[in-house]
Design a protein around this motif. Sequence first.
Motif, mmCIF file in Angstrom:
data_model
loop_
_atom_site.group_PDB
_atom_site.id
_atom_site.type_symbol
_atom_site.label_atom_id
_atom_site.label_comp_id
_atom_site.label_asym_id
_atom_site.label_seq_id
_atom_site.Cartn_x
_atom_site.Cartn_y
_atom_site.Cartn_z
ATOM 1 N N ARG A 1 25.044 48.220 42.315
ATOM 2 C CA ARG A 1 26.406 48.019 42.815
ATOM 3 C C ARG A 1 27.096 47.033 41.888
ATOM 4 O O ARG A 1 26.557 45.944 41.613
ATOM 5 N N ASN A 2 28.290 47.409 41.423
ATOM 6 C CA ASN A 2 29.006 46.565 40.465
ATOM 7 C C ASN A 2 30.501 46.713 40.741
ATOM 8 O O ASN A 2 31.213 47.454 40.075
ATOM 9 N N LEU A 3 30.959 46.001 41.785
ATOM 10 C CA LEU A 3 32.335 46.111 42.233
ATOM 11 C C LEU A 3 33.058 44.783 42.058
ATOM 12 O O LEU A 3 32.446 43.709 42.155
ATOM 13 N N LEU A 4 34.357 44.903 41.843
ATOM 14 C CA LEU A 4 35.202 43.715 41.711
ATOM 15 C C LEU A 4 36.420 43.900 42.613
ATOM 16 O O LEU A 4 37.040 44.981 42.621
ATOM 17 N N TYR A 5 36.734 42.845 43.381
ATOM 18 C CA TYR A 5 37.875 42.880 44.288
ATOM 19 C C TYR A 5 38.901 41.847 43.821
ATOM 20 O O TYR A 5 38.557 40.674 43.600
ATOM 21 N N VAL A 6 40.141 42.300 43.684
ATOM 22 C CA VAL A 6 41.232 41.445 43.219
ATOM 23 C C VAL A 6 42.229 41.284 44.359
ATOM 24 O O VAL A 6 42.651 42.286 44.972
ATOM 25 N N TYR A 7 42.601 40.035 44.638
ATOM 26 C CA TYR A 7 43.512 39.728 45.730
ATOM 27 C C TYR A 7 44.714 38.939 45.178
ATOM 28 O O TYR A 7 44.637 37.708 45.024
ATOM 29 N N PRO A 8 45.850 39.588 44.788
ATOM 30 C CA PRO A 8 47.059 38.839 44.472
ATOM 31 C C PRO A 8 47.543 38.077 45.709
ATOM 32 O O PRO A 8 47.575 38.647 46.821
ATOM 33 N N GLN A 9 47.901 36.813 45.523
ATOM 34 C CA GLN A 9 48.222 36.005 46.680
ATOM 35 C C GLN A 9 49.692 35.561 46.728
ATOM 36 O O GLN A 9 50.385 35.763 47.725
ATOM 37 N N ARG A 10 50.194 34.940 45.657
ATOM 38 C CA ARG A 10 51.547 34.381 45.725
ATOM 39 C C ARG A 10 52.165 34.265 44.334
ATOM 40 O O ARG A 10 51.460 33.973 43.370
#
Length: 1630
Positions: free
Chosen positions: A290-299
């Motif tokens: 498993r090789n996942l990346l999660y990106v969360y733009p915030q502000r």
Amino acid sequence: EDAVEIRPIPDCPKEHTGDRIQIRCQAIKFEIDIEPIFATMALYDLKEKKKISENFYFDLNSEQLKNFLKPHTPHVDQSSLARSAIFSITYPSPDIYLVIKLEKVLQQGEIGDCADPYMTLRECDTAKNKDKLEKLRNQAETFCYRLGRYRMPFAWATVNIMEVISTATIDRDVTDSDSLKGGVSIDRRAQFPRRNSERYNTIDDQFCNVSAFKPATITISTIFKQVGQLILCLPGSIKLDMSPVHDTPLACLSTELIPLIPVAEKNIRPIKEVLEFPSSEVYVPHNIYRNLLYVYPQRLNFVNRLTSARNITIKMQFMSGEDPTCSLPVSAAPLPLRFTKDRFTCVPVSLKTIVRSPDFYEEVKLALPARLTERHHLLFTFYHISCQQKQNQSVSCETLIGYSWLPLVNNDRLQTGQFCLPIVLERLPVNYSLHTPEVNTPPVKWMESHKGIFNLEVQAVSSVHTQDNHLERFFTLCHALEGGAMFPLRVREEKIPENKLEHELKLSIISLSSSSLEPLVLFLHLVLDKLFTLIMQPMVIAGQTANLAQIAFESVVSIVNSLHNSQELIRDQQGRNSLLATYLYWVFRLPDPPRDIQNAGTDVRFMNINLLTFSVSASVYMMCPQHKRELEVLIIFASVVSESPAFTAGGLARSAQCSLRIQAEKVNIQLAFFLYDLLSLMDRGLLSAKSVSMPTLISMRLEFLRILCSHEHYLNLSLFFCSPASAPCLTCPSITSQSSSSCSFQEQQRILGLFELSQEFKQQHYLTGLLLTELSAALDMESEGGKVQRKAINAICSLLCSHDLDHRCNKPEVRAKGGCSFTSLWWGLSLTPPTTWTLLTQWNYRHLLACFLWVMKNADRSLIQRWTVDLPHSQLNKLLELLTICVSCFEYGVMSTQALQKSQQAKLQLEGALLRGMGARGEMMKRVGGVVSPLFELLFLSKLDGTMGHRENLRWRKDLTQWRQTNDRQDKTKAELDQEALISGNLATESNLIVLDLLETIVQAVPLAECKDSVVGGVLKVLLHSLTCNQSTTFLSHTFSTLRALVVKFGDLMFEEEAEQCADLCQKVLQYCSSPVDENRSQACATLYLIMRYSYSNNFSRVKMQVTMSLASLVGKSSDFQEEYLRRSLRTILAYAEEDSEMQNTQLPSQVDELLRNLNSILSDTVKMREFQEDPEMLMDLMYRIAKGYQTSPDLRLTWLQNMAEKHNNRKCYTESAMCLVHAAALVAEYLSMLEDHKYLPVGSVTFQNISTNVLEESAVSDDILSPDEDGVCSGRYFTESGLVGLLEQAAELFSNGCLFEAVNEVYKIILPILELLFFSLQGHKRMFGTYFRVGFYGAKFGDLDEWEFIYKEPGITHLPEISHRLENFYSQCFGEDALVMIKDSTPVDRKQLNPSKAYIQITYVEPFFDDYEMKDRLTNFEKNFNLRRFMYTTPFTKSGRPRGELNEQYKRKTILTTMHAFPYIKTRINVIQKEEFDLTPIEVAIEDMQKKTRELAVATHREQPDAKMLQMLLQGSVGATVNQGPLEVAQVFLNEIPADPKLFRHHNKLRLCFKEFIMRCGEAVEKNKHLITFDQKEYQQELKKNYNRLRENLRPMLERKIPELYKPIIRPRDSFKRLSFRKAQEENS
């Protein structure tokens, strides 16, 4: 409690999943349907303030609305059609909420204006709002066409998952629960259940049941829209289905969108697995890629920038280079695509003022490539979106604001965490991706002077990137060591040349223990593989061999220690760390040697393996000599390493391929040194004696022995060391042959020794002996032995189960030897105290008896026969009692379920299945040939889940030996119920057939047994008990065969000595004659006729009476009595009698015909009783008439009175029921008063007048109608004193229930005298009363005492010489020694022959004398020694004048003396006032002598502390071969011929009965002496036994000879038997 020796197999490494629930969105409905709505759901933990799952996007729009977006979605991917998601919850909490976010296509206008139509318009008002709705749809279509790529937030809703689950457990749908209505915002806690509140506690108690709730439907009718600080409620609903997930459903996609098995054959709507972000650490190693990346733009912080940008969106791209063509795919949700090259965030829509700092809530998922380069980066492009196209504006609605980027790799390490990036206002510079945006590169123009104004978060879920500094450094250096990097090696900011690689690698190995626990566990398998490779393989660095083995091993031990001591990690039943056990069993393999040493043989590799085992103690000792836990660490490591096949000697030998002997020697030496070092490290305090409780000690020894005995080689070792002397003799001659009685004494002792836990047995079966010794010790423990007993019994049970399932034991001779090694289990059971049996739990009780039955089943038959022959009488009785317990324990219980609830048809089907051998257990029903189905497999299947599968090698295949306890579910299917019934029936049949086989073995040994009568009675008792229990047809057929064999072989003993058991036998056989099963009925008919046939010669009258009484009892009491089947059986029996050619010349056919007519008359009464079953008064009148008709047959009348009492009691007519029992008691009293007269007994029915005058009806049974001496009449258990008391006690209880307390007093007035006598007779302690002597004084010197006789009372145990010496001394002083003469005999004194000048004293020992009528009142020792006036002494004589003579001429004179007062008196000497004499004939003398001998033997045998010398002296005088005028000579003189004088008939019969009791007492005494003798008296015992057998055989013909005139027919033909119970009054009068 699982077996200790069966170590549970560690779980196979797999992906971690918590409790899984499936949520499916059925519908999202608003009052109007004008535009596409996009939905996202995810789980949040309110307590931890954390999102615990990734987003799940789904689309429920209609096809019409989906067409609005056609220009932006040229094709639709199948994975985007999912509407169901599987969520995983590792840590359930009452604060877990499902949040559903709704979005719509970006459009022009204020946010309030966008929501206003949904609040004001209704779809139902079509005519009124038709134009408005059409206009809104057209506007929406226009916006979708132009702005379909951009979205805006619309609404949201929440639901408390745990509250839904807790509500679903009570099986109702969830609609608008409090939590659904009350949720305003996740940040606002006031509306959610507060902690410590009652509602919160209710949820908290049930949230752990996540995987077991029932499917629920959730309807959310409250959807929120937030406008500034105002919360709006939109009319609409969201309908969800939620259910637990146990197995992977069809068409399921993993979180990487990979299809999972089972794959759907058709193109159906998929289901997605949603990746969990656990709220706390999860300690499970990575087992999948498993090789996942999660990106969360915030502000975005545009506070200081003067811009008109209002609708801002961010385009995110995953780039592998700076060229636009290098864009990699990212998740395309919520668009109906799987991946896209770019992804836009949702546009935060402003109010009337411009948004200066827009917030984003988007989640973007990336699939990282396996290898990242420095060119891989995230590119962010910021746009302003124009919702309304102006006239001078281009077609594009996007206005560029700026750029920013984030390199994913920094110093070869993945970048994760929080970032604040600056934004470039102009075009991106060349090679921008090679450095971070924090680097100011002129002449680039930056927004806000290069300040960080874009906040985002990056999180990785990867099995490739460790995200831990220590682990990253270690793996990087190991990769360089394997030749996968160029030097100098760059590790973060540091450059490492090749010559420093060894040093840096050692430092990184040492620093592994400093890693955090979670990343260490996640990459545990890879870390340990690398370390073991460093231990096993010599590493070459810069041309030199690096010494890394020791420091790598120290690191392994350190990691093992930290994992074992961690409180966060789970352990198995043996206390082993589950992670380590899983690694060693499934993952670990010995590393392959380098290619350059593969050809050098196995010495180097083997030496490293020796280093591995040998350095365990030395390395740890050098590493931490100051610690006290080194021994524990060693034990931990040794225990887990010993699990792996790679570390066993067998594994090493198999891998070596050569020099097996040399390698084995090396392993042996190194193992010895390993144990040696362990002793060196052991704490000396462990060697000191410490107080350990006995249960703990026994438990530890049992676990130790079980582990040793569980090895598959135990069977071979057990049989190999079984010496020929101890092996059972399989070719033993038939035990029935008379020559077998000549077996030597040593052979008999050897046979008995096999069934005792002797020292010789322990030497020949060492491990088995130790195990049985611990079992015996555990069974002896009464207070604290529950758990220990279970563990001991489980040990034996598991071991025998392994034998039963081992294919090597299929050969009968091997099974016989295996059973022989456990024969001493009987020894432990026979010595178990009765209190222990009562304390055993049902599980222990059942399994212990199963072990015993297994041994009896598999041991050699001839060995058991010879054992039962030599078994002492008391032990044989214990064996029969144990078999009775086995029958009760393994009785088949009818399933109390709907499918099998008292269904006769189901029972017949079961019996048919057993007969046909249906199922895998069918072979068990074959009693001959082949190996039957294992007993223990049936035992476990009856209580455990029977889902095993194959039987082959079950014991040694660890994956098949994990028995799992079944849940007692109430909702079982019919197939499951039928299977359980079949297994239970097979187990009951198998167990009872083993008992029956053992009984037949005992019966075959009966002819050589010392106490044949009691053995036959004991066997019959067990068989009757088995007929009482629920049994299968197969077992019943064999049981009836055994009964018939007993009747043929021992008919005389059964019908004469076991009268009461024969009555029970007749009743049970007659009961089965009414069975609806044909085979049972035919077997019972044959048995009943055989009983009649073989009892015809001497006891047929008694059998007729017992059969008649049995039928009367069955008719009155049995509710399911089958009359038609019984009539068929009676006709079958009559056919047997008519076709029996051998008995045609006798009266048997006519007698049977008469008996069957009587039985048919009773059945006719039964028919009439059934006609009035609903009319209780008429029914009781009929039963009264039937009982009245048996007025001349007390047994049958008593039976019907009891039947009437039971009927009344069932109707709660307690008084009438009590009166029936009073009449029955009066009937018994009439019989007892005719038989014998006792003051404490009631005088017939007259005594019962105070209770009821109606009882005088029972006085009709008088002497002229009934003879108590008639054989078979009044022979039941109720016609005794105890039976009378029992009837009266039942009557008293019923009177009390009927509130007739005065009648209770009258009943107890009759009972109390009997109970008082019983109480006094129970005073068993001995008391020494006085001794009495007759003293006569003769001579003038005595003065007034001349010719006076006195009775002197002396203290207890005063002998004749004592009183004689005392009187002689006293009167010698008075008259002188020469003047006193003591007369030595007791003959009458002739005064003429006395010297007048001398004084004469005659002293004779006398005993108290009582007439026969007095003996009825004087029953206790006290009564026999109180108020004494008459005394007696005897004088032998013959007609010729001699005192002694031959037996046929020896007379005896009894002299009776009566005193003036009764002893005890106020003085100890009372004068005699009367003398009477009478003479006994020789046969009467013989009767008296034999009665005396019998009493002496009985007393000596049953003494609490037996005297061996006294017993042997009595035996020598009774069975000795050289005794003159002994018992044999007495019998030959008086019993050899029937006397010619009829007056002597009674004396002859009485003497015969005396001899029968005498020979029985002799047998008991010989058996008792067997247990009292010493080793040097063995031959003397054999001689006694031989003489006893010879005496018994010589007496048998004389004892079996009876005088015909003394025995009358039991039942005379009476008209009452021939008439029907219903008779007209005219016929009765006539």
